[in-house]
Design a protein around this motif. Structure first.
Motif: not given
Length: 331
Positions: A37-38, A88-89, A114-116, A157-159
């Protein structure tokens, strides 16, 4: 809600109508180990990100939909999914694909994380927050440390594709290992999209990762996103899975907390031959190491993907039931 794969979901339903009805009711997937979720901080830059000359491909329409946590929860309720890991993105703000770089990238990373975390805190028991960083960014270690004592920041999370990480660059591997050290110290479960941009990505990269990075996840579960791919079952994905299979065959007791999510690895359009081949590899690696995931909203409706499409994998009833109930641990 607008979803990418409505047609695919219909194809799943058609396929299931052609299969025998099982005597026992299907157990819904308990935990979706991979959703997005962005945050407002990221939604604000998505247009510039998707039109950036640094992009290596077009943005999927589902990627830019302003879907909310309420949209996700409604879809979870419809599918019977109890819990979802919300990734988180934030890493998008520091991606080298963002050209020119954002002057406030580090601030946006923190705001997005912080949003996530706040969203998960507002829905305890339903949503699990994974903060994210670009492991090569200068603020990566400080950002992980900032969430060390936050009880709702359960994972990292890592991308690697988006972050431009090259697993064949020794310096970058050391920096990635340092991020694993930091996440481990913070007690975070790690979700890593480990496919890189290398055209010949595969078993060679897997061995580097397993030998030089994975040991730094001391006591921390590590989940390989998309089972080592970026979705789908192409030659690179098969080679990566073969790399994991070989290493685990060589060292059967190693990495007991290593898992693989199935997010977008297969769908209704995957051939029966590839679904059977995937199950064979899962059994060689250990079906108990695989976990359900959707990559929502890319999956389309969760019931069509996590429940109906999962029925297309030729697992035994016992394997399928265990997979649906699987919940990888978080702190």
């Amino acid at each position: 809600m607008i979803f990418k794969r409505i047609a695919a979901a219909s194809a799943v339903s058609a396929a299931l109508l052609a299969t025998p009805v099982t005597a026992q009711p299907r157990t819904p997937v308990h935990t979706d180990h991979h959703v997005h979720v962005h945050s407002p901080a990221i939604l604000d830059i998505l247009s510039a990100y998707c039109s950036s000359p640094g992009r290596i491909g077009a943005c999927d329409p589902a990627f830019v939909e302003p879907l909310t946590a309420d949209d996700l929860l409604a879809d979870m309720d419809e599918a019977g999914v109890q819990t979802a890991w919300m990734m988180s993105t934030a890493y998008l703000a520091e991606s080298p694909m963002m050209v020119p770089p954002l002057a406030d990238a580090a601030t946006r990373v923190h705001d997005a994380n912080a949003f996530t975390v706040a969203t998960a805190a507002a829905h305890p028991g339903r949503l699990v927050a994974f903060v994210s960083v670009n492991p090569l960014a200068p603020d990566a270690l400080a950002e992980i440390a900032a969430w060390k004592d936050e009880p709702y920041a359960k994972g990292l999370k890592l991308h690697l594709t988006n972050s431009g990480v090259d697993l064949r660059d020794p310096d970058q591997v050391r920096r990635l290992a340092a991020v694993f050290d930091a996440a481990s110290d913070a007690g975070m479960t790690i979700m890593i999209h480990m496919r890189t941009r290398a055209e010949d990505y595969g078993a060679r990269d897997v061995r580097i990762f397993v030998e030089q990075v994975l040991p730094h996840a001391v006591g921390a579960p590590v989940v390989i996103a998309h089972s080592g791919s970026w979705g789908g079952l192409d030659a690179n994905t098969w080679d990566a899975l073969e790399g994991f299979r070989q290493i685990l065959a060589e060292q059967p007791g190693m990495a007991p907390d290593l898992f693989f999510d199935l997010a977008q690895v297969f769908d209704a359009d995957t051939s029966p031959e590839n679904r059977a081949r995937l199950v064979d590899v899962m059994r060689d690696i250990g079906v108990e190491r695989f976990a359900p995931g959707s990559d929502w909203p890319f999956s389309g409706p969760l019931d069509g993907y996590l429940n109906a499409a999962m029925d297309l994998l030729p697992l035994s009833p016992q394997e399928a039931e265990a997979l649906r109930r699987r919940r990888v641990a978080v702190r």
